[in-house]
Write a protein that holds these residues in place. Structure first.
Motif, PDB file in Angstrom:
ATOM      1  N   PHE A  51       0.853  -1.186   0.000  1.00 38.43           N
ATOM      2  CA  PHE A  51       0.000   0.000   0.000  1.00 38.43           C
ATOM      3  C   PHE A  51       0.888   1.233   0.000  1.00 38.43           C
ATOM      4  CE2 PHE A  51       0.420  -1.252   4.416  1.00 38.43           C
ATOM      5  CZ  PHE A  51       0.488  -0.075   5.160  1.00 38.43           C
ATOM      6  N   SER A  52       0.432   2.264  -0.730  1.00 37.95           N
ATOM      7  CA  SER A  52       1.280   3.433  -0.943  1.00 37.95           C
ATOM      8  C   SER A  52       0.432   4.681  -1.117  1.00 37.95           C
ATOM      9  CB  SER A  52       2.153   3.233  -2.184  1.00 37.95           C
ATOM     10  OG  SER A  52       1.349   3.214  -3.356  1.00 37.95           O
ATOM     11  N   ILE A  53       1.107   5.835  -0.969  1.00 44.04           N
ATOM     12  CA  ILE A  53       0.484   7.127  -1.193  1.00 44.04           C
ATOM     13  C   ILE A  53       1.492   8.039  -1.867  1.00 44.04           C
ATOM     14  CG2 ILE A  53       1.084   7.926   1.146  1.00 44.04           C
ATOM     15  CD1 ILE A  53      -1.588   9.560   1.032  1.00 44.04           C
ATOM     16  N   ILE A  54       1.031   8.819  -2.836  1.00 45.46           N
ATOM     17  CA  ILE A  54       1.861   9.819  -3.494  1.00 45.46           C
ATOM     18  C   ILE A  54       1.180  11.170  -3.326  1.00 45.46           C
ATOM     19  CG2 ILE A  54       2.723   8.122  -5.140  1.00 45.46           C
ATOM     20  CD1 ILE A  54       0.965   9.342  -7.253  1.00 45.46           C
ATOM     21  N   ALA A  55       1.978  12.242  -3.260  1.00 37.10           N
ATOM     22  CA  ALA A  55       1.364  13.543  -2.986  1.00 37.10           C
ATOM     23  C   ALA A  55       2.272  14.683  -3.418  1.00 37.10           C
ATOM     24  CB  ALA A  55       1.030  13.687  -1.505  1.00 37.10           C
ATOM     25  N   ARG A  56       1.640  15.834  -3.598  1.00 42.90           N
ATOM     26  CA  ARG A  56       2.320  17.100  -3.884  1.00 42.90           C
ATOM     27  C   ARG A  56       1.970  18.092  -2.783  1.00 42.90           C
ATOM     28  NH1 ARG A  56       0.064  21.687  -6.487  1.00 42.90           N
ATOM     29  NH2 ARG A  56       1.644  23.125  -7.336  1.00 42.90           N
ATOM     30  N   CYS A  57       2.971  18.851  -2.351  1.00 47.71           N
ATOM     31  CA  CYS A  57       2.738  19.930  -1.394  1.00 47.71           C
ATOM     32  C   CYS A  57       2.615  21.234  -2.174  1.00 47.71           C
ATOM     33  CB  CYS A  57       3.893  20.021  -0.395  1.00 47.71           C
ATOM     34  SG  CYS A  57       3.780  21.443   0.712  1.00 47.71           S
ATOM     35  N   PRO A  58       1.422  21.818  -2.275  1.00 48.65           N
ATOM     36  CA  PRO A  58       1.275  23.077  -3.030  1.00 48.65           C
ATOM     37  C   PRO A  58       2.092  24.222  -2.444  1.00 48.65           C
ATOM     38  CG  PRO A  58      -0.859  22.048  -2.636  1.00 48.65           C
ATOM     39  CD  PRO A  58       0.135  21.313  -1.793  1.00 48.65           C
ATOM     40  N   ARG A  59       2.344  24.175  -1.139  1.00 47.58           N
ATOM     41  CA  ARG A  59       3.093  25.248  -0.476  1.00 47.58           C
ATOM     42  C   ARG A  59       4.548  25.250  -0.921  1.00 47.58           C
ATOM     43  NH1 ARG A  59       6.257  24.780   3.822  1.00 47.58           N
ATOM     44  NH2 ARG A  59       5.420  22.714   4.300  1.00 47.58           N
ATOM     45  N   SER A  60       5.192  24.101  -0.928  1.00 48.04           N
ATOM     46  CA  SER A  60       6.627  24.010  -1.229  1.00 48.04           C
ATOM     47  C   SER A  60       6.919  23.541  -2.651  1.00 48.04           C
ATOM     48  CB  SER A  60       7.300  23.047  -0.252  1.00 48.04           C
ATOM     49  OG  SER A  60       6.816  21.722  -0.449  1.00 48.04           O
ATOM     50  N   GLY A  61       5.954  22.915  -3.288  1.00 46.97           N
ATOM     51  CA  GLY A  61       6.199  22.306  -4.582  1.00 46.97           C
ATOM     52  C   GLY A  61       6.862  20.945  -4.510  1.00 46.97           C
ATOM     53  N   GLN A  62       7.128  20.454  -3.303  1.00 50.31           N
ATOM     54  CA  GLN A  62       7.739  19.139  -3.160  1.00 50.31           C
ATOM     55  C   GLN A  62       6.777  18.040  -3.616  1.00 50.31           C
ATOM     56  OE1 GLN A  62       8.999  18.750   0.919  1.00 50.31           O
ATOM     57  NE2 GLN A  62      10.543  20.364   0.752  1.00 50.31           N
ATOM     58  N   LEU A  63       7.352  16.959  -4.118  1.00 46.85           N
ATOM     59  CA  LEU A  63       6.613  15.794  -4.573  1.00 46.85           C
ATOM     60  C   LEU A  63       7.150  14.587  -3.837  1.00 46.85           C
ATOM     61  CD1 LEU A  63       7.049  16.524  -8.381  1.00 46.85           C
ATOM     62  CD2 LEU A  63       5.071  17.155  -7.000  1.00 46.85           C
ATOM     63  N   GLY A  64       6.279  13.647  -3.473  1.00 50.15           N
ATOM     64  CA  GLY A  64       6.799  12.518  -2.727  1.00 50.15           C
ATOM     65  C   GLY A  64       5.882  11.329  -2.671  1.00 50.15           C
ATOM     66  N   MET A  65       6.394  10.296  -2.026  1.00 53.34           N
ATOM     67  CA  MET A  65       5.692   9.017  -1.953  1.00 53.34           C
ATOM     68  C   MET A  65       6.155   8.267  -0.714  1.00 53.34           C
ATOM     69  SD  MET A  65       5.889   5.881  -4.679  1.00 53.34           S
ATOM     70  CE  MET A  65       5.379   4.220  -4.190  1.00 53.34           C
ATOM     71  N   SER A  66       5.233   7.507  -0.136  1.00 50.79           N
ATOM     72  CA  SER A  66       5.605   6.538   0.892  1.00 50.79           C
ATOM     73  C   SER A  66       4.904   5.225   0.580  1.00 50.79           C
ATOM     74  CB  SER A  66       5.224   7.030   2.295  1.00 50.79           C
ATOM     75  OG  SER A  66       5.787   6.180   3.281  1.00 50.79           O
ATOM     76  N   VAL A  67       5.559   4.118   0.945  1.00 51.50           N
ATOM     77  CA  VAL A  67       5.071   2.793   0.558  1.00 51.50           C
ATOM     78  C   VAL A  67       5.487   1.779   1.607  1.00 51.50           C
ATOM     79  CG1 VAL A  67       7.160   2.391  -0.824  1.00 51.50           C
ATOM     80  CG2 VAL A  67       5.076   1.089  -1.327  1.00 51.50           C
ATOM     81  N   SER A  68       4.684   0.725   1.752  1.00 50.43           N
ATOM     82  CA  SER A  68       5.039  -0.370   2.657  1.00 50.43           C
ATOM     83  C   SER A  68       4.535  -1.677   2.063  1.00 50.43           C
ATOM     84  CB  SER A  68       4.435  -0.151   4.049  1.00 50.43           C
ATOM     85  OG  SER A  68       4.927  -1.116   4.960  1.00 50.43           O
ATOM     86  N   SER A  69       5.210  -2.776   2.431  1.00 50.68           N
ATOM     87  CA  SER A  69       4.890  -4.077   1.847  1.00 50.68           C
ATOM     88  C   SER A  69       5.357  -5.215   2.731  1.00 50.68           C
ATOM     89  CB  SER A  69       5.558  -4.205   0.472  1.00 50.68           C
ATOM     90  OG  SER A  69       5.328  -5.470  -0.097  1.00 50.68           O
ATOM     91  N   SER A  70       4.769  -6.379   2.503  1.00 46.58           N
ATOM     92  CA  SER A  70       5.237  -7.590   3.176  1.00 46.58           C
ATOM     93  C   SER A  70       6.509  -8.129   2.527  1.00 46.58           C
ATOM     94  CB  SER A  70       4.155  -8.664   3.134  1.00 46.58           C
ATOM     95  OG  SER A  70       3.788  -8.950   1.796  1.00 46.58           O
TER      96      SER A  70
END
Length: 225
Positions: free
Chosen positions: A3-22
């Motif tokens: 399961f994972s999530i990706i996102a953009r921060c409108p304030r900073s313009g940073q882009l990122g992702m976090s993920v975890s798995s068995s």
């Protein structure tokens, strides 16, 4: 198994992702991001080639939806893949092939999207997105992504125990501002949060040390003067 999530921060313009798995070393196979370009999560029966290919499409001007459609159309085994894509403008797209494993689900919103397979229940991605959107927008993107991952875990996460996790954030430079990984642990998301607490206070210092060592802060280690 992910399961994972990706996102953009409108304030900073940073882009990122976090993920975890068995499975081990999930972030090395599933998480791809490029500064001022976008993020691509390639998961399920993972094809790591789709990450760089998706980023190249975004860099060439494709939207998140256009990049997804091209990847799905040109991938020989798209039915086995799960994709989550974010472009630099915050547009998102998702894909779950018909052969995605177990309980699988995706959620796409402006600036954030989440997906998972072999989930404990189909509400996990939605809970992650809701937690991200409810988090304090003044926090670092990395912190907000970890909060969302914790919400996903609390909602059931993967059907089995997770063993690896990662956090990837890009800012203005060609290299990641954050690239933290726990490749095999009994509590990978907890260990990842501990790594973040060590890295976050000094992450910008390492950028300064690269760009202008004359103004860089000391390392605070023995022998550093």
């Amino acid at each position: 198994m992910t399961f994972s999530i990706i996102a953009r921060c409108p304030r900073s313009g940073q882009l990122g992702m976090s993920v975890s798995s068995s499975s081990p070393a999930v972030a090395s196979r599933c998480a791809f991001a490029r500064a001022r370009t976008g993020v691509v999560a390639s998961q399920n029966v993972t094809d790591p080639r789709l990450g760089p290919a998706g980023l190249d499409l975004l860099a060439a001007g494709a939207t998140a939806e256009e990049a997804r459609d091209i990847l799905v159309r040109t991938s020989e085994h798209a039915a086995f893949r799960q994709l989550v894509i974010l472009d630099a403008q915050g547009r998102t797209s998702v894909w779950s092939g018909e052969k995605a494993l177990g309980v699988n689900a995706t959620v796409a919103r402006e600036n954030v999207a989440a997906a998972g397979n072999l989930l404990a229940n189909p509400s996990v991605p939605e809970r992650m997105v809701d937690a991200f959107l409810a988090s304090d927008v003044t926090l670092d993107l990395g912190a907000r992504l970890l909060m969302a991952m914790a919400a996903g875990q609390e909602a059931g996460g993967e059907a089995g125990a997770v063993r690896s996790a990662g956090l990837l954030v890009v800012d203005r430079e060609a290299w990641p501002l954050v690239d933290l990984r726990v490749d095999w642990d009994e509590q990978p998301l907890e260990r990842l949060s501990e790594l973040w607490s060590v890295w976050q206070p000094q992450m910008h210092d390492y950028v300064v040390r690269c760009l202008n060592p004359l103004t860089a802060p000391s390392y605070g280690v023995p022998g550093d003067e």
